[in-house]
Design a protein around this motif. Sequence first.
Motif, mmCIF file in Angstrom:
data_model
loop_
_atom_site.group_PDB
_atom_site.id
_atom_site.type_symbol
_atom_site.label_atom_id
_atom_site.label_comp_id
_atom_site.label_asym_id
_atom_site.label_seq_id
_atom_site.Cartn_x
_atom_site.Cartn_y
_atom_site.Cartn_z
ATOM 1 N N ILE A 1 0.829 -1.199 0.000
ATOM 2 C CA ILE A 1 0.000 0.000 0.000
ATOM 3 C C ILE A 1 0.867 1.255 0.000
ATOM 4 N N LYS A 2 1.941 1.223 0.768
ATOM 5 C CA LYS A 2 2.817 2.405 0.825
ATOM 6 C C LYS A 2 3.601 2.615 -0.459
ATOM 7 N N ASN A 3 3.806 1.537 -1.271
ATOM 8 C CA ASN A 3 4.665 1.651 -2.457
ATOM 9 C C ASN A 3 3.930 1.409 -3.768
ATOM 10 N N VAL A 4 2.609 1.325 -3.720
ATOM 11 C CA VAL A 4 1.879 1.039 -4.945
ATOM 12 C C VAL A 4 1.935 2.215 -5.919
ATOM 13 N N LEU A 5 2.069 3.443 -5.372
ATOM 14 C CA LEU A 5 2.139 4.605 -6.266
ATOM 15 C C LEU A 5 3.349 4.546 -7.201
ATOM 16 N N PRO A 6 4.584 4.223 -6.726
ATOM 17 C CA PRO A 6 5.718 4.095 -7.661
ATOM 18 C C PRO A 6 5.488 3.018 -8.721
ATOM 19 N N LEU A 7 4.740 1.950 -8.350
ATOM 20 C CA LEU A 7 4.451 0.903 -9.327
ATOM 21 C C LEU A 7 3.619 1.455 -10.474
ATOM 22 N N TYR A 8 2.577 2.231 -10.111
ATOM 23 C CA TYR A 8 1.726 2.794 -11.169
ATOM 24 C C TYR A 8 2.470 3.840 -11.990
ATOM 25 N N LEU A 9 3.325 4.615 -11.326
ATOM 26 C CA LEU A 9 4.048 5.663 -12.048
ATOM 27 C C LEU A 9 5.053 5.083 -13.035
ATOM 28 N N SER A 10 5.609 3.901 -12.713
ATOM 29 C CA SER A 10 6.615 3.298 -13.598
ATOM 30 C C SER A 10 6.008 2.296 -14.565
ATOM 31 N N ARG A 11 4.715 2.213 -14.613
ATOM 32 C CA ARG A 11 4.030 1.232 -15.458
ATOM 33 C C ARG A 11 4.423 1.452 -16.933
ATOM 34 N N GLY A 12 4.754 0.309 -17.585
ATOM 35 C CA GLY A 12 5.109 0.384 -19.003
ATOM 36 C C GLY A 12 6.590 0.323 -19.272
ATOM 37 N N ASN A 13 7.436 0.357 -18.241
ATOM 38 C CA ASN A 13 8.874 0.202 -18.476
ATOM 39 C C ASN A 13 9.419 -0.967 -17.656
ATOM 40 N N ILE A 14 10.682 -1.290 -17.903
ATOM 41 C CA ILE A 14 11.292 -2.461 -17.268
ATOM 42 C C ILE A 14 11.300 -2.320 -15.753
ATOM 43 N N LYS A 15 11.468 -1.082 -15.260
ATOM 44 C CA LYS A 15 11.518 -0.869 -13.808
ATOM 45 C C LYS A 15 10.229 -1.333 -13.130
ATOM 46 N N SER A 16 9.100 -1.167 -13.817
ATOM 47 C CA SER A 16 7.834 -1.584 -13.204
ATOM 48 C C SER A 16 7.781 -3.099 -13.028
ATOM 49 N N TYR A 17 8.311 -3.838 -13.980
ATOM 50 C CA TYR A 17 8.360 -5.297 -13.860
ATOM 51 C C TYR A 17 9.280 -5.697 -12.698
ATOM 52 N N GLU A 18 10.436 -5.084 -12.623
ATOM 53 C CA GLU A 18 11.369 -5.407 -11.546
ATOM 54 C C GLU A 18 10.746 -5.118 -10.185
ATOM 55 N N PHE A 19 10.052 -3.971 -10.084
ATOM 56 C CA PHE A 19 9.442 -3.596 -8.811
ATOM 57 C C PHE A 19 8.336 -4.577 -8.426
ATOM 58 N N LEU A 20 7.507 -4.976 -9.414
ATOM 59 C CA LEU A 20 6.388 -5.864 -9.122
ATOM 60 C C LEU A 20 6.866 -7.197 -8.564
#
Length: 837
Positions: free
Chosen positions: A92-111
């Motif tokens: 919950i505290k880190n879901v915002l960075p996930l949505y902001l990085s959606r569509g690039n490799i960083k979002s996959y790594e974070f997920l």
Amino acid sequence: MTTDLKTSLLVEGQVPEFVREQHPAFISFLEAYYEFLEQEQGVQNNDLTSKGKLLRNVSDVDVSIDEFEESFINNFASLIPQEAISDKAFLIKNVLPLYLSRGNIKSYEFLFRLLYNEEVQLTFPRNNILRASAGDWVQENVLRVDTNIFSFYTGNGTTTTFLLAQQVGQEEVSVFVDDVEITSGFFVRRESKKIIFNTAPTSGADIKVYYDNFNEDLLINRKLTGQSSGATAIIERAVPRLIGTQTSVELYIDDATRLGTFLNAEEIVTDIIADDGVTLIRIGSITVSPLSTITLLDGGSGYNVGDPVLVTGGLPTTPAEAVVGSVFGGFPDSANVIIGGAGFQVGGLVSASNVAGTITLAVLGVDSSGANSANSFTIFTDTIDPYANVLISDSDYGFPANVIPTGENVSTRLIDAFSKGTVTGIGPMTTLTVLFADVSSNGAIFDADGAKIETLANTFVDIKTFGSLGRIQINDGGEGYEIGDEIVFGANPAGTYGVGAAAAVTNVSSTGIITKVELQPSRISGTANTQSSNVTIVGNGTSFDTELIVGDLIMINSEARYVNSIASATSLNVNVAFGRTSTERSVGVYDRYLVGGQNYVQGSFPSITVSSANVLASGANVEIIALMGDGESVNVSTSSVAGQIRTITITNPGAGYEFLPAVDLTQSGDANATAEAQIERSFVSLPGRWTTSEGILSALERRVQGEDYYIDFTYVTSVAVEFSKYKEILKGLLHPAGFKNYAEYPISNTINASIVVDGTTSIDLSGRANVVANSIFIDGINTRFNVANTLGILTIGTQISVNNQIRTVNNIISNTNVSVSSVFTTNSNGQVIIIVT
């Protein structure tokens, strides 16, 4: 969740003073009322005021997760299954960075870190697709400058402190004022990067500080200017480079920013920003253009290695130096074949005698066609040493040849038991090369090694040693001759004892001109007649019954056959029918002598003539010209004179040449050698190169575009999580529309396995064995126990196994009989004999 902020304690301080003074009962009522609300009443918890006060903390996930977990996830992480979440507060505290990085490799790594604490690797098959006319091609431009890089300043008569380009100690710089080096009157502060003079340099003084180890990275992205040419460019990168014995700094220039052309040996300047962010420090150097090569035009004569070579002119900043690197000794450098002889193989050596030094040649080519000389040679290769302990009376000598299955003994002919070795691909030598020469060829006598045959492991014998004839030369082919006509050998010259040679005509022209003569096996007495498609030989004056035995290989009219049976002195049958009819032809038999005979002497041959069945044949003239491995005639020549310069060595390339210098070779030798120099330009355009491989057909990583995988819209997730666990999550959260996802599961676990190796090995002996129960004897069949003992394979004390019964050798009685230490327990016949080690 609890609080200590009770409203009942605050009432008195929250009402006006006159109310407290005039209506104390009302104040007591309010306090009692709030106390009631703050206390539990049976099972009812009247904590409304406490809850109200805590509403301001609801937005803090760390405080409110327990009460609002479901609401938080439904609002902010509805696409993520709750059962897949290992740490809901962290999500919950880190879901915002996930949505902001959606569509690039960083979002996959974070997920994947968030859900599974695993690292994911994304690859794109499109990066491996072979594309026509694709790839990045670059052609770099380089300006080479001297490593003596300096910062320079102009004195004004008052300034004593100047900023340096980098941190240095006083021993790491050289200071010049008006081109005069000074070693005192100043000091360097490393930390602040300053040089401070005790007395200010005079107004207009030219101050230069040279750095022993200048940091080339300071020049990157700086604008460079040529002081003479006025050319400018931006420096992309800077790296040191070794040119011969000289180091320079290569400045890679962005050609799009270059204006003008930089010159050889010109001063170039740039500036860098000092640490204060304001001051510009001017940096300078000199473009280098060293001597690159000296090309020899005429080598002259009479020169010695180390003679000076003068390089003059060119206005260098540092003159180049060179010496004579090597000279010709006037020794032979080419070899010629005059007469090719016979029986040579490629790689054979030819040595010179009767000279003060050494001349060694090697055979580069031979005529192995068989047209002029035999292209193979066969000898017996057995030696007597391995059989030193074999008795004449032994029933089986244990020879390696398998001609006689029952073994060799005193009744066996040697020629039936011997092993043979053959060398092929031999013939007259055709070309030679000079391997080494340190003396002139005056008076040299050359002698070549003949072809070699291996008799034992790494033991070779030269076929020259047998004195076998190797080549018959046709001086005149005559006319009227026929295939099969016999070559008649005359008497040996005095003092020679050649024996066993025989030859025949093997090819003629349509008019009977002899075109080929071949050496053949030695002859027996008489002549023979054969019929086409018949196996019978009818002799005339022959003694088949005494000169031949069954199994002999014979030759009649160039057709070789094995003797199958002997009916009489004048009749025998062979294994295969003859291909042509022959009348009164000589009979040759193999293995009585070597083909070509033995013990002949080069240059002292018997005369030979041609005997033909055709009485009209005449005019043939043939002669023996070479033994096998002999009969060659060669000479050598040289293409140079003594002291002719071969190479010139540049010992110091110099620097700063503005134009081509001259080369002076008149100070030594005959003064007639000439050469010209080339210099390396300061600014060069390097050969272009591909920096990527998209369009390179031979690139191993490239694949032809396909239908499903090697296309532009696929990607691969490689992670140590089953695809079924994250497939839907990935598709709902991050998967781009129009793409196709493939998954890989990396295998990285190490399997620990111990391997046990049995140290017991075994060797099978030749032949078979019979053993009888309650007997200690082994009876061999085609065994070689004595030979194995001689070779150290089988000795007393050796453990052997017959039909899985292991026993120790007690005594080696003969090639076919051995006794062991204890009796065998079962009968076994035709068993393999194994030595256990």
